[in-house]
Enzyme design. Structure first.
Site, PDB file in Angstrom:
ATOM      1  N   TYR A  38       6.612   9.813  20.195  1.00  0.00           N
ATOM      2  CA  TYR A  38       6.260   9.048  18.863  1.00  0.00           C
ATOM      3  C   TYR A  38       7.746   7.971  18.613  1.00  0.00           C
ATOM      4  O   TYR A  38       7.609   6.922  18.664  1.00  0.00           O
ATOM      5  CB  TYR A  38       6.354   9.906  17.599  1.00  0.00           C
ATOM      6  CG  TYR A  38       6.589   9.273  16.293  1.00  0.00           C
ATOM      7  CD1 TYR A  38       5.666   8.563  15.516  1.00  0.00           C
ATOM      8  CD2 TYR A  38       7.662   9.370  15.618  1.00  0.00           C
ATOM      9  CE1 TYR A  38       5.674   7.982  14.286  1.00  0.00           C
ATOM     10  CE2 TYR A  38       8.011   8.793  14.362  1.00  0.00           C
ATOM     11  CZ  TYR A  38       6.914   8.065  13.887  1.00  0.00           C
ATOM     12  OH  TYR A  38       7.154   7.423  12.780  1.00  0.00           O
ATOM     13  N   SER A  94       9.271   0.908  11.982  1.00  0.00           N
ATOM     14  CA  SER A  94       9.996   1.733  12.843  1.00  0.00           C
ATOM     15  C   SER A  94      10.173   3.060  12.386  1.00  0.00           C
ATOM     16  O   SER A  94       9.507   3.452  11.295  1.00  0.00           O
ATOM     17  CB  SER A  94      11.153   1.144  13.680  1.00  0.00           C
ATOM     18  OG  SER A  94      11.561   2.069  14.787  1.00  0.00           O
ATOM     19  N   SER A  95      11.124   3.790  12.637  1.00  0.00           N
ATOM     20  CA  SER A  95      11.465   4.929  12.311  1.00  0.00           C
ATOM     21  C   SER A  95      13.266   5.304  12.486  1.00  0.00           C
ATOM     22  O   SER A  95      13.544   4.677  13.646  1.00  0.00           O
ATOM     23  CB  SER A  95      10.760   5.996  12.872  1.00  0.00           C
ATOM     24  OG  SER A  95      11.284   7.590  12.514  1.00  0.00           O
ATOM     25  N   LYS A 113       8.246   3.932  18.565  1.00  0.00           N
ATOM     26  CA  LYS A 113       8.891   3.204  17.725  1.00  0.00           C
ATOM     27  C   LYS A 113      10.043   2.420  18.285  1.00  0.00           C
ATOM     28  O   LYS A 113      10.485   1.152  17.734  1.00  0.00           O
ATOM     29  CB  LYS A 113       9.732   3.930  16.572  1.00  0.00           C
ATOM     30  CG  LYS A 113       8.306   4.801  15.597  1.00  0.00           C
ATOM     31  CD  LYS A 113       7.797   3.820  15.110  1.00  0.00           C
ATOM     32  CE  LYS A 113       6.742   4.424  13.788  1.00  0.00           C
ATOM     33  NZ  LYS A 113       5.749   3.500  13.262  1.00  0.00           N
TER      34      LYS A 113
HETATM   35  N1  LIG Z   1       6.801   9.207   6.331  1.00  0.00           N
HETATM   36  C1  LIG Z   1       7.808   9.302   7.151  1.00  0.00           C
HETATM   37  O1  LIG Z   1       8.671  10.312   7.128  1.00  0.00           O
HETATM   38  C2  LIG Z   1       8.106   8.342   8.076  1.00  0.00           C
HETATM   39  C3  LIG Z   1       9.396   7.900   8.547  1.00  0.00           C
HETATM   40  C4  LIG Z   1       9.430   7.131   9.355  1.00  0.00           C
HETATM   41  C5  LIG Z   1       8.681   5.967   9.721  1.00  0.00           C
HETATM   42  N2  LIG Z   1       7.515   6.288   9.000  1.00  0.00           N
HETATM   43  C6  LIG Z   1       6.098   5.342   9.459  1.00  0.00           C
HETATM   44  O2  LIG Z   1       5.548   4.896   8.338  1.00  0.00           O
HETATM   45  C7  LIG Z   1       4.223   4.448   8.600  1.00  0.00           C
HETATM   46  C8  LIG Z   1       3.606   5.021   7.267  1.00  0.00           C
HETATM   47  O3  LIG Z   1       3.803   6.425   7.282  1.00  0.00           O
HETATM   48  P1  LIG Z   1       3.313   7.251   6.243  1.00  0.00           P
HETATM   49  O4  LIG Z   1       4.476   8.206   5.789  1.00  0.00           O
HETATM   50  O5  LIG Z   1       2.889   6.286   4.967  1.00  0.00           O
HETATM   51  O6  LIG Z   1       2.090   8.069   6.436  1.00  0.00           O
HETATM   52  P2  LIG Z   1       0.944   8.626   5.797  1.00  0.00           P
HETATM   53  O7  LIG Z   1       1.156   8.801   4.650  1.00  0.00           O
HETATM   54  O8  LIG Z   1       0.212   9.788   6.751  1.00  0.00           O
HETATM   55  O9  LIG Z   1      -0.068   7.582   5.810  1.00  0.00           O
HETATM   56  C9  LIG Z   1      -0.606   6.878   7.048  1.00  0.00           C
HETATM   57  C10 LIG Z   1      -1.649   5.506   6.973  1.00  0.00           C
HETATM   58  O10 LIG Z   1      -1.820   5.199   8.103  1.00  0.00           O
HETATM   59  C11 LIG Z   1      -3.254   5.125   8.283  1.00  0.00           C
HETATM   60  N3  LIG Z   1      -3.497   5.447   9.586  1.00  0.00           N
HETATM   61  C12 LIG Z   1      -3.671   6.630  10.168  1.00  0.00           C
HETATM   62  N4  LIG Z   1      -4.055   6.526  11.466  1.00  0.00           N
HETATM   63  C13 LIG Z   1      -4.503   5.329  11.590  1.00  0.00           C
HETATM   64  C14 LIG Z   1      -5.300   4.644  12.605  1.00  0.00           C
HETATM   65  N5  LIG Z   1      -5.693   5.261  13.811  1.00  0.00           N
HETATM   66  N6  LIG Z   1      -5.706   3.430  12.531  1.00  0.00           N
HETATM   67  C15 LIG Z   1      -5.503   2.622  11.226  1.00  0.00           C
HETATM   68  N7  LIG Z   1      -4.774   3.391  10.191  1.00  0.00           N
HETATM   69  C16 LIG Z   1      -4.391   4.574  10.420  1.00  0.00           C
HETATM   70  C17 LIG Z   1      -3.771   5.863   7.227  1.00  0.00           C
HETATM   71  O11 LIG Z   1      -5.224   5.516   6.651  1.00  0.00           O
HETATM   72  P3  LIG Z   1      -6.192   6.729   6.307  1.00  0.00           P
HETATM   73  O12 LIG Z   1      -5.743   7.162   4.860  1.00  0.00           O
HETATM   74  O13 LIG Z   1      -7.427   6.037   6.171  1.00  0.00           O
HETATM   75  O14 LIG Z   1      -6.037   8.079   7.006  1.00  0.00           O
HETATM   76  C18 LIG Z   1      -2.666   5.819   6.057  1.00  0.00           C
HETATM   77  O15 LIG Z   1      -3.020   4.686   5.292  1.00  0.00           O
HETATM   78  C19 LIG Z   1       4.234   4.955   9.887  1.00  0.00           C
HETATM   79  O16 LIG Z   1       4.043   3.677  10.952  1.00  0.00           O
HETATM   80  C20 LIG Z   1       5.064   5.921  10.285  1.00  0.00           C
HETATM   81  O17 LIG Z   1       5.351   6.071  11.618  1.00  0.00           O
HETATM   82  C21 LIG Z   1       6.874   7.503   8.352  1.00  0.00           C
END
Ligand SMILES: NC(=O)c1ccc[n+]([C@@H]2O[C@H](COP(=O)([O-])OP(=O)(O)OC[C@H]3O[C@@H](n4cnc5c(N)ncnc54)[C@H](OP(=O)(O)O)[C@@H]3O)[C@@H](O)[C@H]2O)c1
Length: 250
Positions: A155, A141-142, A159
């Site tokens: 978004y 989640s977030s 979540k």
């Molecule tokens: N970073 C933050 O601040 C934060 C905070 C709270 C929650 N989150 C959550 O944590 C999770 C991961 O985020 P992250 O920070 O690691 O993001 P990220 O660095 O942008 O990585 C996103 C990942 O998801 C994959 N992805 C994106 N769109 C997709 C789709 N349509 N189908 C399948 N795979 C897809 C990407 O694959 P490709 O590499 O092939 O594009 C990549 O592996 C998400 O659910 C996000 O909502 C993140």
């Protein structure tokens, strides 16, 4: 032997989780949408740790593709590990769209819904038969589902749904001794949302100022904790939301 599936394991948090899980002894299936080369890098890093890994393509914005994807998971389990069973599913893949609720288009809403709600729901459903009794599910989640920052409404709503899904899954899967928990990261320095938290100094400083521990999060803050929370020592943790944010907006 334990096998985990981490969606979105090509970059960011998913990659970090996968590597930390490998350090704890898991073999890994990671997914990517378009970054195959980066997913193969993750596989290599896991192999260096002495575990086996494979990368599969998954488009979470297309829930109609999930039957075929689940079939690929089953055949990977058979061919790589001679097993039918998965020990851990991490529903992590995701995107961020920064737009006010006033300006959110139906297409943006549907994409967020497909990626963050519909695919985790139906992917989990389709993998239930492959999930080992006594296994675990982690849904990502977030912090934004607890506190509200303008521009993240659609978004954050998705979540919120993920967190409710976690509780209901935990209630329904307890009879199989499967635990289901939510990890809710705070703002973390990854590519997410165009790399805003990592690359925009003002955004990074604002987050640090609202965080008790005084900085934005790093991927290691999430991956390491996740790998510990799915250990055998944490089996009594079930149906919970664990926020990993360094204490944002306390
Ligand atoms: N970073 C933050 O601040 C934060 C905070 C709270 C929650 N989150 C959550 O944590 C999770 C991961 O985020 P992250 O920070 O690691 O993001 P990220 O660095 O942008 O990585 C996103 C990942 O998801 C994959 N992805 C994106 N769109 C997709 C789709 N349509 N189908 C399948 N795979 C897809 C990407 O694959 P490709 O590499 O092939 O594009 C990549 O592996 C998400 O659910 C996000 O909502 C993140």
């Amino acid at each position: 032997m334990k096998v985990a599936l981490v969606t979105g394991g090509s970059r960011g948090l998913g990659k970090n989780m996968a590597v930390h899980l490998a350090q704890k002894g898991y073999h890994l299936i990671v997914t990517y949408k378009q970054s195959e080369a980066q997913a193969l890098e993750t596989v290599k890093e896991i192999e260096v740790l002495g575990r086996q890994a494979t990368a599969l393509q998954l488009d979470a914005s297309d829930p109609a593709s999930l039957d075929a994807f689940a079939e690929k998971v089953s055949s990977s389990l058979r061919s790589c590990w001679q097993t039918e069973q998965l020990d851990l599913l991490v529903n992590n893949a995701g995107i961020g769209i920064h737009v006010s609720m006033a300006d959110t288009t139906e297409a943006q809403f549907d994409e967020l819904m497909n990626i963050h709600v519909k695919t985790p729901f139906f992917l989990t459903q389709k993998l239930l038969a492959s999930l080992k009794d006594g296994g675990s599910i982690i849904n990502i989640s977030s912090g934004l589902a607890r506190f509200s920052l303008p521009g993240f409404g659609a978004y954050a709503m998705m979540k919120g749904a993920v967190e409710v899904m976690t509780r209901y899954l935990a209630a329904e899967l307890g009879s199989r001794q499967i635990t289901v928990n939510t990890i809710a990261p705070g703002a973390i320095e990854t590519d997410f949302g165009g790399g805003l938290v990592r690359d925009n100094r003002d955004a990074n400083a604002l987050i640090a100022s609202k965080t008790a521990l005084g900085r934005a999060g790093k991927a290691d803050d999430i991956g390491a904790a996740l790998a510990n929370l799915v250990s055998d020592e944490c089996k009594w943790l079930n149906g919970q939301r664990i926020e990993l944010s360094g204490g944002m907006f306390l």
